[in-house]
Design a protein around this motif. Structure first.
Motif, mmCIF file in Angstrom:
data_model
loop_
_atom_site.group_PDB
_atom_site.id
_atom_site.type_symbol
_atom_site.label_atom_id
_atom_site.label_comp_id
_atom_site.label_asym_id
_atom_site.label_seq_id
_atom_site.Cartn_x
_atom_site.Cartn_y
_atom_site.Cartn_z
ATOM 1 N N GLN A 211 0.842 -1.172 0.000
ATOM 2 C CA GLN A 211 0.000 0.000 0.000
ATOM 3 C C GLN A 211 0.895 1.246 0.000
ATOM 4 O OE1 GLN A 211 0.029 -2.213 2.567
ATOM 5 N NE2 GLN A 211 -2.026 -2.858 3.139
ATOM 6 N N PRO A 212 0.432 2.344 -0.485
ATOM 7 C CA PRO A 212 -0.890 2.588 -1.082
ATOM 8 C C PRO A 212 -0.891 2.406 -2.596
ATOM 9 C CG PRO A 212 0.238 4.668 -0.817
ATOM 10 C CD PRO A 212 1.203 3.612 -0.340
ATOM 11 N N TYR A 213 0.128 1.678 -3.089
ATOM 12 C CA TYR A 213 0.283 1.599 -4.542
ATOM 13 C C TYR A 213 -0.610 0.528 -5.171
ATOM 14 C CZ TYR A 213 4.435 4.070 -2.988
ATOM 15 O OH TYR A 213 5.289 4.950 -2.392
ATOM 16 N N SER A 215 -3.753 -2.746 -4.472
ATOM 17 C CA SER A 215 -4.808 -3.325 -3.649
ATOM 18 C C SER A 215 -5.085 -4.730 -4.171
ATOM 19 C CB SER A 215 -6.084 -2.465 -3.731
ATOM 20 O OG SER A 215 -6.592 -2.463 -5.059
ATOM 21 N N THR A 225 -3.851 -1.778 -9.466
ATOM 22 C CA THR A 225 -3.155 -0.539 -9.103
ATOM 23 C C THR A 225 -4.091 0.315 -8.257
ATOM 24 O OG1 THR A 225 -3.904 0.505 -11.167
ATOM 25 C CG2 THR A 225 -1.729 -0.546 -11.177
ATOM 26 N N ALA A 226 -3.510 1.017 -7.282
ATOM 27 C CA ALA A 226 -4.299 1.866 -6.397
ATOM 28 C C ALA A 226 -3.902 3.331 -6.522
ATOM 29 C CB ALA A 226 -4.138 1.410 -4.943
ATOM 30 N N MET A 227 -2.881 3.616 -7.359
ATOM 31 C CA MET A 227 -2.467 4.997 -7.614
ATOM 32 C C MET A 227 -2.326 5.165 -9.117
ATOM 33 S SD MET A 227 0.356 5.754 -4.624
ATOM 34 C CE MET A 227 0.448 7.481 -5.089
#
Length: 569
Positions: A211-213, A215, A225-227
């Motif tokens: 995280q936070p890249y 999930s 991808t989270a970013m």
């Protein structure tokens, strides 16, 4: 597993044990009814000794599917259940017999009471159920009271296996700058526990590191991808740790984890950029045309195809003299000459160079033009060049018989370099032959060393050398051809004898002799005429006709000058 209301009390006391019931009772499991008037599909089979219809049992026995808890580690054998026949009056006359898988070793039955125990700890993942057979006989007569019937002891699962992933870390890639929610890879864990019983094998995924890249979907194990602005040039590798936990992720569940090494792949999101706005390059003026004289490179943080470049010279005056191409890796610009340089004519050239990406990506056009420019100042280096003659070759002339020291002509050479060194002249004579000419060391004036005879040698070829005074190794050569001009210094000569014999019968006008003559001089100096001297023209019987300097052949035929009056023989 749901339990019918009729056996709720028993299930509460021992949820894994199902006891024998009478036919009229409602028990879950397969009910066996040995009625003399019916033959249902699941009825208990009689032994061969009981085939006589007079010995059909009036009563039957039934039991449910038995269960045994796996991994039991108690001090006493685990109680499984009880076999019971309606023929059993409790007086010990009924004997219960167990056979089949594990009978006598794993499963032990009390022959009098019908109680079944598991003597060993069982592993459902090794064997999930056992098929056994039960009989009830009269202890005193060995007569079958109940036909042999098959039943199953199922090993009931406990949560004794943690979820596992495939061995070793896995790898995955995703393009940099991908949108949020872009699927990267799916991880899948397996659980050896029973997926049909409880939540022992119900897995929930979570992300421990990453995280936070990134999930992970808790149900499917898909990593996303989270970013949206992950930049490969800032960071290109992520070690993402995923956990799989059984019991639907509740407290007390077992878990396992794996590492997914995620690498960001490159996209063309970085324009090229020259490290400097101007450069300087030294090139000697004698650099060969077509050969590389320098290299230049624009930096591009991308890689592979996304970093490939093309270069160009944008100002026309420089492009006429220089050219630029891209190297095999398509990263550097190679600068070459199209024309030779001359320090004395131009000492500095300025090249405006542009570098641009070969494969721009329209998605990132908002980041600006994917090209950059710089200037390259080429300093032309002065090289000590040999003297340069005013002509590529010289043709001079001099009259024959001129006295020694007569000036033939002058050759001149200058130092092309800015030093403007003085020049000395020499005549090359490698074979050391006699020289007919000499040259002024400082003046370049060529003179004769003796009188020349054109008729002997009409042309002379010499080579003049010019060397710099300051650097005698700087030498140039030029060919000089000297023509010897003719003067009338040769008299005609007549060939043949001086006596002519004439026949008596010779007619008037008949050619009696052809006189030939030659003159070694050239052109006008070599012309001559025939005539009879005046002192010999008295009372002559012969005439001579001139053929204008050429050898006379048919004197009576040519209309030349008549040197004497006609006469008759």
């Amino acid at each position: 597993m749901r339990v019918p209301a009729g056996v709720a009390a028993v299930s509460c006391l021992c949820p894994l044990v199902v006891l024998l019931c009478v036919v009229s009772q409602s028990c879950y499991g397969t009910q066996v009814n040995l009625s003399p008037h019916t033959n249902p599909r699941n009825q208990t089979k009689l032994l061969d000794t009981d085939k006589d219809s007079h010995h059909w049992p009036k009563r039957s026995w039934i039991w449910n599917q038995f269960f045994v808890l796996e991994e039991h580690i108690g001090p006493e054998p685990q109680y499984i259940g009880k076999l019971h026949s309606n023929s059993d009056k409790g007086d010990g006359s009924v004997r219960y017999i167990l056979s089949g898988e594990g009978a006598g070793s794993i499963f032990i039955i009390d022959e009098t009471t019908g109680d079944i125990h598991a003597a060993k700890s069982l592993d459902r993942e090794s064997k999930s159920h056992y098929v056994l057979h039960a009989r009830a006989i009269d202890r005193w007569t060995n007569r079958s009271l109940e036909a042999e019937s098959e039943f199953i002891i199922k090993v009931q699962d406990v949560n004794d296996n943690a979820p596992t992933f495939p061995t070793g870390p896995s790898s995955a890639t995703v393009p940099e700058m991908s949108d949020i929610g872009t699927s990267v890879v799916q991880v899948m864990a397996s659980d050896a526990d029973d997926p049909t019983y409880g939540n022992s094998a119900k897995i929930v995924y979570s992300i421990l590191e990453g995280q936070p890249y990134f999930s992970v979907d808790p149900k499917t194990g898909i990593i996303r991808t989270a970013m949206s602005d992950m930049d490969r040039e800032t960071r290109d590798h992520y070690a993402v740790v995923i956990q799989a936990k059984d019991m639907a992720g509740s407290v007390g569940g077992l878990s396992g984890s794996t590492t997914v090494n995620i690498t960001l792949t490159d996209v063309n999101d970085n324009p090229p950029k020259f490290p400097q706005k101007s450069y300087q390059l030294y090139v000697p003026e004698l650099a060969p045309v077509g050969k590389a004289v320098g290299r230049i490179r624009a930096n591009d943080e991308d890689e592979g195809q996304n970093a490939e470049m093309t270069y160009s010279i944008t100002n026309a005056d420089a492009a006429a003299i220089f050219t630029i191409s891209t190297d095999a890796d398509r990263r550097e610009g190679i600068i070459s000459l199209k024309q030779p340089l001359n320090y004395e004519k131009r000492k500095v050239h300025t090249l405006n160079i542009e570098g641009s990406n070969t494969h721009p990506d329209s998605r990132f056009s908002h980041l600006g033009p994917f090209k950059d420019s710089t200037s390259l100042r080429v300093i032309v280096g002065d090289v000590d060049e040999p003297p340069v003659f005013s002509m590529d070759y010289y043709i001079l002339d001099v009259y024959e018989n001129s006295p020694a020291g007569t000036q033939v002509g002058t050759v001149t050479a200058v130092d092309p370099d800015s030093t403007n060194s003085g020049i000395r002249y020499f005549i090359e004579n490698e074979e050391e032959r006699p020289l007919y000419f000499t040259i002024g060391v400082n003046s370049g004036i060529i003179r004769t060393t003796q009188g020349l005879d054109r008729e002997e040698t009409a042309w002379h070829n010499i080579t003049v050398m010019a060397a710099e005074v300051d650097n005698p190794r700087m030498v140039s050569h030029v060919p000089v051809t000297i023509q010897v001009l003719d003067v009338n210094d040769n008299i005609p000569s007549i060939s043949g004898g001086n006596t002519v014999t004439v026949c008596e019968s010779t007619k008037n006008g008949q050619v009696i002799q052809t006189i030939r003559a030659a003159d070694l001089d050239n052109f006008a100096n070599g012309k001559f005429s025939f005539f009879v001297p005046p002192e010999h023209q008295v009372k002559t019987n012969f005439t001579v006709k001139d053929n204008r300097g050429k050898t006379s052949n048919r004197l009576n035929h040519l209309l030349n000058i008549l040197l004497c009056s006609p006469a008759s023989c």
